[in-house]
Scaffold this active site. Structure first.
Site, short mmCIF file in Angstrom:
data_model
loop_
_atom_site.label_atom_id
_atom_site.label_comp_id
_atom_site.label_asym_id
_atom_site.label_seq_id
_atom_site.Cartn_x
_atom_site.Cartn_y
_atom_site.Cartn_z
N LYS A 9 0.84 -1.20 0.00
CA LYS A 9 0.00 0.00 0.00
C LYS A 9 0.88 1.27 0.00
CE LYS A 9 -3.62 -2.55 2.50
NZ LYS A 9 -4.53 -2.57 3.67
N TYR A 49 -11.60 -2.87 -3.49
CA TYR A 49 -12.18 -3.08 -2.16
C TYR A 49 -13.71 -3.08 -2.20
CZ TYR A 49 -7.75 -2.80 0.42
OH TYR A 49 -6.50 -3.06 0.95
N PHE A 57 -15.57 2.89 7.01
CA PHE A 57 -14.21 3.34 6.67
C PHE A 57 -13.92 3.26 5.18
CE2 PHE A 57 -14.05 -1.15 8.03
CZ PHE A 57 -13.48 -1.74 6.91
N ASN A 112 -1.79 -0.26 7.33
CA ASN A 112 -1.20 -1.58 7.60
C ASN A 112 -0.38 -2.16 6.44
OD1 ASN A 112 -3.33 -2.30 6.00
ND2 ASN A 112 -4.39 -3.54 7.53
N HIS A 115 -1.63 -5.58 1.40
CA HIS A 115 -2.88 -6.30 1.15
C HIS A 115 -2.56 -7.71 0.68
CE1 HIS A 115 -6.64 -7.60 -0.70
NE2 HIS A 115 -5.90 -7.96 -1.72
N GLU A 126 -9.00 -10.52 -8.07
CA GLU A 126 -8.06 -9.40 -7.92
C GLU A 126 -6.94 -9.45 -8.97
OE1 GLU A 126 -8.92 -9.11 -3.12
OE2 GLU A 126 -6.96 -9.81 -3.80
P1 ATP Z 1 -6.51 -6.22 3.11
O1 ATP Z 1 -7.76 -6.56 2.33
O2 ATP Z 1 -6.03 -4.80 2.86
O3 ATP Z 1 -5.45 -7.26 2.92
P2 ATP Z 1 -7.63 -7.40 5.47
O4 ATP Z 1 -8.11 -8.45 4.54
O5 ATP Z 1 -6.77 -7.81 6.61
O6 ATP Z 1 -6.83 -6.26 4.67
P3 ATP Z 1 -10.24 -6.18 5.31
O7 ATP Z 1 -11.36 -6.49 6.23
O8 ATP Z 1 -10.27 -6.72 3.92
O9 ATP Z 1 -8.87 -6.60 6.05
O10 ATP Z 1 -10.10 -4.59 5.27
C1 ATP Z 1 -9.37 -3.96 4.22
C2 ATP Z 1 -8.59 -2.80 4.81
O11 ATP Z 1 -9.49 -1.84 5.33
C3 ATP Z 1 -7.71 -3.18 5.99
O12 ATP Z 1 -6.44 -3.67 5.62
C4 ATP Z 1 -7.59 -1.86 6.72
O13 ATP Z 1 -6.57 -1.05 6.16
C5 ATP Z 1 -8.93 -1.23 6.46
N1 ATP Z 1 -9.82 -1.47 7.61
C6 ATP Z 1 -10.40 -2.63 7.98
N2 ATP Z 1 -11.12 -2.51 9.10
C7 ATP Z 1 -10.99 -1.20 9.46
C8 ATP Z 1 -11.49 -0.42 10.54
N3 ATP Z 1 -12.27 -0.96 11.47
N4 ATP Z 1 -11.13 0.88 10.59
C9 ATP Z 1 -10.34 1.43 9.66
N5 ATP Z 1 -9.83 0.76 8.61
C10 ATP Z 1 -10.15 -0.54 8.51
MG MG Z 2 -9.15 -8.02 2.78
#
Ligand code: ATP
Ligand code: MG
Length: 137
Positions: A9, A49, A57, A112, A115, A126
């Protein structure tokens, strides 16, 4: 061979963590078969996403994800979707295990750094969103 879509990211590229993150996947034994760097449009970020478009969010996530350079990659190897998620660690870095990318390299859920696809179905979706088949080795 199984494939996963992995993206560094904008915070990860800005913090110069590209080499570190690729090294962790390569040292585990996964094979890098696709890579490109680009600043995603907000439309592309929203498509990536789209499953989260009802979340509070979502708008912030799309804005952040399209705010700078993203390194989009395809890694290949046995069980790479599930094991890749293990290497990455929990969504909230404070809940992730030591030794994972998110525990070791970041602090905030909204920053974080990486992805990873969460299922074989989302990996296929994807990879098709980010790569043409002839861009994958
Ligand atoms: P990614 O899809 O980015 O690999 P993930 O699968 O661990 O992450 P997801 O639930 O898919 O988590 O959420 C996508 C992204 O949205 C997260 O990586 C995070 O950056 C953001 N995100 C998720 N939950 C929250 C939250 N409660 N508040 C703020 N940002 C969030
Ligand atoms: Mg995810």
């Amino acid at each position: 061979q199984e494939r996963s879509f992995i993206a560094i990211k904008p915070d990860g590229t800005q913090r110069r963590l590209v080499g570190e993150i690729i090294a962790r996947f390569e040292k585990k034994g996964f094979k890098l078969v696709g890579i490109k760097i680009l600043v995603p449009t907000p439309e592309h970020a929203a498509k990536h996403y789209e499953d989260l478009n009802k979340k509070p969010f979502f708008n912030g996530l799309v804005k952040f994800f399209s705010s700078g350079a993203v390194v989009a990659m395809v890694f290949e190897g046995k069980d790479v979707v599930r094991t890749g998620r293990v290497l990455i660690g929990a969504t909230d870095p404070s809940q992730s295990a030591p030794g994972t990318i998110r525990f070791d390299l970041c602090i905030e859920t909204g920053r974080n750094i990486i992805h990873g696809s969460d299922s074989n179905e989302s990996a296929a979706h994807e990879i098709a969103l980010w790569f043409k088949e002839d861009e994958i080795a």
